[in-house]
Design a protein around this motif. Sequence first.
Motif, mmCIF file in Angstrom:
data_model
loop_
_atom_site.group_PDB
_atom_site.id
_atom_site.type_symbol
_atom_site.label_atom_id
_atom_site.label_comp_id
_atom_site.label_asym_id
_atom_site.label_seq_id
_atom_site.Cartn_x
_atom_site.Cartn_y
_atom_site.Cartn_z
ATOM 1 N N LYS A 49 41.308 16.972 84.509
ATOM 2 C CA LYS A 49 40.770 17.196 85.859
ATOM 3 C C LYS A 49 40.961 15.948 86.714
ATOM 4 O O LYS A 49 41.202 14.854 86.209
ATOM 5 C CB LYS A 49 39.273 17.534 85.795
ATOM 6 C CG LYS A 49 38.930 18.742 84.939
ATOM 7 C CD LYS A 49 39.465 20.037 85.524
ATOM 8 C CE LYS A 49 39.061 21.233 84.661
ATOM 9 N NZ LYS A 49 39.626 22.499 85.197
ATOM 10 N N THR A 50 40.834 16.132 88.014
ATOM 11 C CA THR A 50 40.797 14.996 88.939
ATOM 12 C C THR A 50 39.372 14.824 89.446
ATOM 13 O O THR A 50 38.553 15.771 89.396
ATOM 14 C CB THR A 50 41.739 15.206 90.135
ATOM 15 O OG1 THR A 50 41.226 16.265 90.947
ATOM 16 C CG2 THR A 50 43.150 15.559 89.672
ATOM 17 N N ASP A 53 37.987 17.356 91.839
ATOM 18 C CA ASP A 53 37.479 18.639 91.332
ATOM 19 C C ASP A 53 35.954 18.671 91.287
ATOM 20 O O ASP A 53 35.368 19.733 91.041
ATOM 21 C CB ASP A 53 38.019 18.916 89.922
ATOM 22 C CG ASP A 53 39.508 19.188 89.910
ATOM 23 O OD1 ASP A 53 40.000 19.844 90.853
ATOM 24 O OD2 ASP A 53 40.187 18.743 88.952
ATOM 25 N N GLY A 120 45.946 13.319 85.728
ATOM 26 C CA GLY A 120 44.560 13.509 86.147
ATOM 27 C C GLY A 120 43.771 12.221 86.043
ATOM 28 O O GLY A 120 44.283 11.176 85.650
#
Length: 251
Positions: A49-50, A53, A120
């Motif tokens: 994920k980043t 998010d 990410g």
Amino acid sequence: MELFAVPDLPEVKPGDDLAALVGARVDLAPDDVVCVASTVVSKAEGRVKTLDDFPAGPRAREIAARLEALAGEEKDPRFAQAVLEESTELLMEAPFLLTETRFGHVSVNAGIDRSNVPGGDLLLLPKRPSESAERLRGGLDADRVVVTDTCGRPFRHGQRGVAIGWAGLPASRDWRGERDRDGRELTATVESVVDELAAASNLVAGEGAGGTPVTVVRDFDFGDHAGSDELFRDVESDFVRQALRGWRYEG
């Protein structure tokens, strides 16, 4: 008992067939235990994920501000938001975040990793690691699979390998009711076998840039003992967690 690392695994990407990647590089024997680092399980399952998010809410901003004041360095509230969303309970919010994950594991920052995450900012733990272990077991046609992670321990320095998911074997070897060398009945000894396998595996797997994410344990014998899948303590029997609920860091 023998342990060896599975060689030459490529960088795992979201959507990769992890079982196929491992199976192409090792010939498994009956009763082998395949120990797989949660990092590659998470990557294959798209848990990269980043920070974007996780838009920070008021609680995350409050937590980040307090940690920033304590540490004297900038803290991103989006990271705090990610930790909150991956947790069912925040046991400590200072001087670090100690949480219970959604599958029952207690760890710092909900086990979220920020190193070696191509594409990410964050690598979350698998959502349901024992289900991940069962899928890998089927894909590898393996007898036993343990999904591992590394985390610290209360009262001791350093990290060690632990199990967060398993399939094909009980989590613990129950010695209660058996006898010691003097004939006395054992009343409390429950051996966390999957944690011991994870720790042994971590010695072979290594850490950092030279680490290898999959190892095989060969000729491990569970023995003629009762087994149990109880690994994570429930709140009623976890007196440390009960104490933490009433404690606040004042540093």
